[in-house]
Design a protein around this motif. Structure first.
Motif, PDB file in Angstrom:
ATOM      1  N   UNK A  74       0.376 -24.894  11.331  1.00  0.00           N
ATOM      2  CA  UNK A  74       0.179 -26.095  10.510  1.00  0.00           C
ATOM      3  C   UNK A  74       1.381 -26.436   9.636  1.00  0.00           C
ATOM      4  N   UNK A  75       2.509 -25.757   9.838  1.00  0.00           N
ATOM      5  CA  UNK A  75       3.629 -25.964   8.923  1.00  0.00           C
ATOM      6  C   UNK A  75       4.169 -27.399   8.946  1.00  0.00           C
ATOM      7  N   UNK A  76       4.226 -28.027  10.121  1.00  0.00           N
ATOM      8  CA  UNK A  76       4.731 -29.394  10.183  1.00  0.00           C
ATOM      9  C   UNK A  76       3.810 -30.359   9.447  1.00  0.00           C
ATOM     10  N   UNK A  77       2.501 -30.199   9.645  1.00  0.00           N
ATOM     11  CA  UNK A  77       1.540 -31.048   8.943  1.00  0.00           C
ATOM     12  C   UNK A  77       1.635 -30.857   7.439  1.00  0.00           C
ATOM     13  N   UNK A  78       1.799 -29.607   7.023  1.00  0.00           N
ATOM     14  CA  UNK A  78       1.948 -29.322   5.595  1.00  0.00           C
ATOM     15  C   UNK A  78       3.276 -29.853   5.059  1.00  0.00           C
ATOM     16  N   UNK A  79       4.299 -29.891   5.912  1.00  0.00           N
ATOM     17  CA  UNK A  79       5.577 -30.483   5.503  1.00  0.00           C
ATOM     18  C   UNK A  79       5.407 -31.968   5.230  1.00  0.00           C
ATOM     19  N   UNK A  80       4.542 -32.636   6.032  1.00  0.00           N
ATOM     20  CA  UNK A  80       4.250 -34.049   5.774  1.00  0.00           C
ATOM     21  C   UNK A  80       3.635 -34.247   4.397  1.00  0.00           C
ATOM     22  N   UNK A  81       2.815 -33.286   3.984  1.00  0.00           N
ATOM     23  CA  UNK A  81       2.126 -33.391   2.702  1.00  0.00           C
ATOM     24  C   UNK A  81       3.026 -33.048   1.517  1.00  0.00           C
ATOM     25  N   UNK A  82       3.928 -32.097   1.720  1.00  0.00           N
ATOM     26  CA  UNK A  82       4.690 -31.563   0.578  1.00  0.00           C
ATOM     27  C   UNK A  82       6.185 -31.847   0.636  1.00  0.00           C
ATOM     28  N   UNK A  83       6.661 -32.436   1.734  1.00  0.00           N
ATOM     29  CA  UNK A  83       8.042 -32.901   1.775  1.00  0.00           C
ATOM     30  C   UNK A  83       9.105 -31.857   2.042  1.00  0.00           C
ATOM     31  N   UNK A  84       8.735 -30.684   2.547  1.00  0.00           N
ATOM     32  CA  UNK A  84       9.760 -29.682   2.860  1.00  0.00           C
ATOM     33  C   UNK A  84      10.191 -29.800   4.324  1.00  0.00           C
ATOM     34  N   UNK A  85      11.264 -29.134   4.686  1.00  0.00           N
ATOM     35  CA  UNK A  85      11.804 -29.120   6.047  1.00  0.00           C
ATOM     36  C   UNK A  85      11.403 -27.814   6.723  1.00  0.00           C
ATOM     37  N   UNK A  86      11.130 -27.871   8.021  1.00  0.00           N
ATOM     38  CA  UNK A  86      10.826 -26.666   8.785  1.00  0.00           C
ATOM     39  C   UNK A  86      11.849 -26.488   9.906  1.00  0.00           C
ATOM     40  N   UNK A  87      12.466 -25.321   9.960  1.00  0.00           N
ATOM     41  CA  UNK A  87      13.346 -24.951  11.065  1.00  0.00           C
ATOM     42  C   UNK A  87      12.548 -24.075  12.021  1.00  0.00           C
ATOM     43  N   UNK A  88      12.563 -24.440  13.301  1.00  0.00           N
ATOM     44  CA  UNK A  88      11.895 -23.649  14.336  1.00  0.00           C
ATOM     45  C   UNK A  88      12.965 -23.117  15.301  1.00  0.00           C
TER      46      UNK A  88
END
Length: 362
Positions: A74-88
């Protein structure tokens, strides 16, 4: 090689239906820095990214991919909510496992998969204005192993990490990609020995060390539960903390939260009856990172710890039976170095000696 055994319990991650992310996963193909093993660089930037965003590096399991971890967590969805970047990151091997064994990957700026991931972080800070004081890492199975590796090899880059079903830094060290002695929980070292191994990953480093959160299932037969005990010894030594208390049924029923020090540098979660692997607890991870709320027992905001100048430990004999004073649930700790609790093991279990640092109701 036994990579196929790491797939047990992991296929469910690719079947979890996650809420669709607002943006898409992008691959970075331009030169982003030293990447000797050709680790794939995928990044998720939400439509509404905050100024100077936090960054989470989310690492997949063996046989997995960056896309699978993007879709299965769920990290990408949570990034939408909190504005952080995710590196995969995407592992370069055909089996999809991370290099957690070579001397290069275990050593700061020396090479291996860890250097490629470190280069992604540095690129993201430079290119997207990410906050260098809020860089985090997490992963499952092989990705959890790499979380441990990065904590040892690149403590200057990461502020905190969360590892789901991994092994200690250095446990797989050697010429082979698979280490059966480590996987089966037979590689036992003292806290000092483990700590010295971590410190050797970045010789002379005296700066801040990332705070860590470890998760492991008690019936894991791929990366045995003993690996959590060894992680506890390793990182409590490096971070200069000792075991304080256990909280049962935290954050879920049949989970035990093991708190070290005031709980702001190191915590571990024992999941009773869970095999390989512990389900990803994204909300607990974000709390631990300080992006949302706080799971710290002492409350407030945690700061990274400083490497201790002295890491001596006093050896004591672990108890073989708990003192009277309540009931300790099965799988709970009942003795060991710095253990100050009391009680008797629940019916059907016995306080069993594992090593000088840990006895457990089994």
């Amino acid at each position: 090689m036994r990579f196929s055994t790491l797939t047990r319990g992991l296929l469910a991650l690719t079947l979890i239906a996650s809420t669709a992310a607002a943006a898409s996963l992008q691959q970075i193909t331009t030169n982003f820095g030293s990447n000797p093993t050709n680790v794939g660089f995928y990044i998720y930037i939400p439509a509404s990214v905050t100024a100077n965003p936090a960054v989470i590096v989310a690492m997949h399991y063996c046989t997995g991919t960056a896309q699978a971890y993007f879709s299965g967590t769920q990290y990408a969805t949570l990034a939408d909510q909190h504005g952080f970047i995710v590196i995969y990151p995407n592992a370069p091997t055909s089996g999809g496992c991370w290099d957690v064994a070579s001397t290069a990957t275990l050593t700061h700026n020396a090479g291996g998969d860890s250097l490629g991931i470190a280069s992604m972080v540095r690129y993201t800070i430079s290119t997207y204005g990410a906050d260098a004081s809020r860089i985090f890492m997490t992963g499952t199975s092989s990705g959890a192993m790499m979380t441990n590796v990065l904590a040892g090899s690149y403590p200057d880059l990461f502020v905190a990490g969360a590892a789901f079903s991994g092994v200690p830094y250095g446990c797989f060290a050697g010429s082979s990609a698979w280490n059966s002695q480590c996987a089966t929980g037979e590689l036992i070292k003292t806290a000092q020995e483990w700590g010295d191994e971590v410190r050797a990953g970045y010789p002379g480093y005296t700066g801040a060390r990332p705070r860590l959160q470890m998760w492991h299932g008690t019936v894991d037969t791929t990366l045995y539960y003993q690996n959590l005990i060894e992680e506890n010894k390793e990182w409590s030594n490096v971070l200069g903390v000792t075991w304080t208390k256990n909280n049962t049924n935290t954050p879920d029923p049949n989970y035990t939260q093991m708190i070290y020090g005031d709980g702001t540098k190191y915590v571990a979660y024992s999941a009773v009856g869970v095999g390989h692997t512990v389900p990803v607890h994204e909300s607990a991870v974000l709390d631990w990172f300080g992006i949302t709320g706080s799971l710290f027992p002492g409350g407030g905001t945690s700061t990274s710890s400083t490497a201790p100048t002295s890491t001596t430990t006093t050896a004591v004999t672990s108890t073989t039976s708990a003192a009277a004073g309540g009931t300790i649930p099965k799988w709970g700790q009942c003795g060991g170095i710095s253990w100050t609790g009391s009680g008797t093991c629940a019916a059907g279990s016995t306080c069993t000696y594992s090593n000088a640092y840990y006895s457990q109701c089994l």
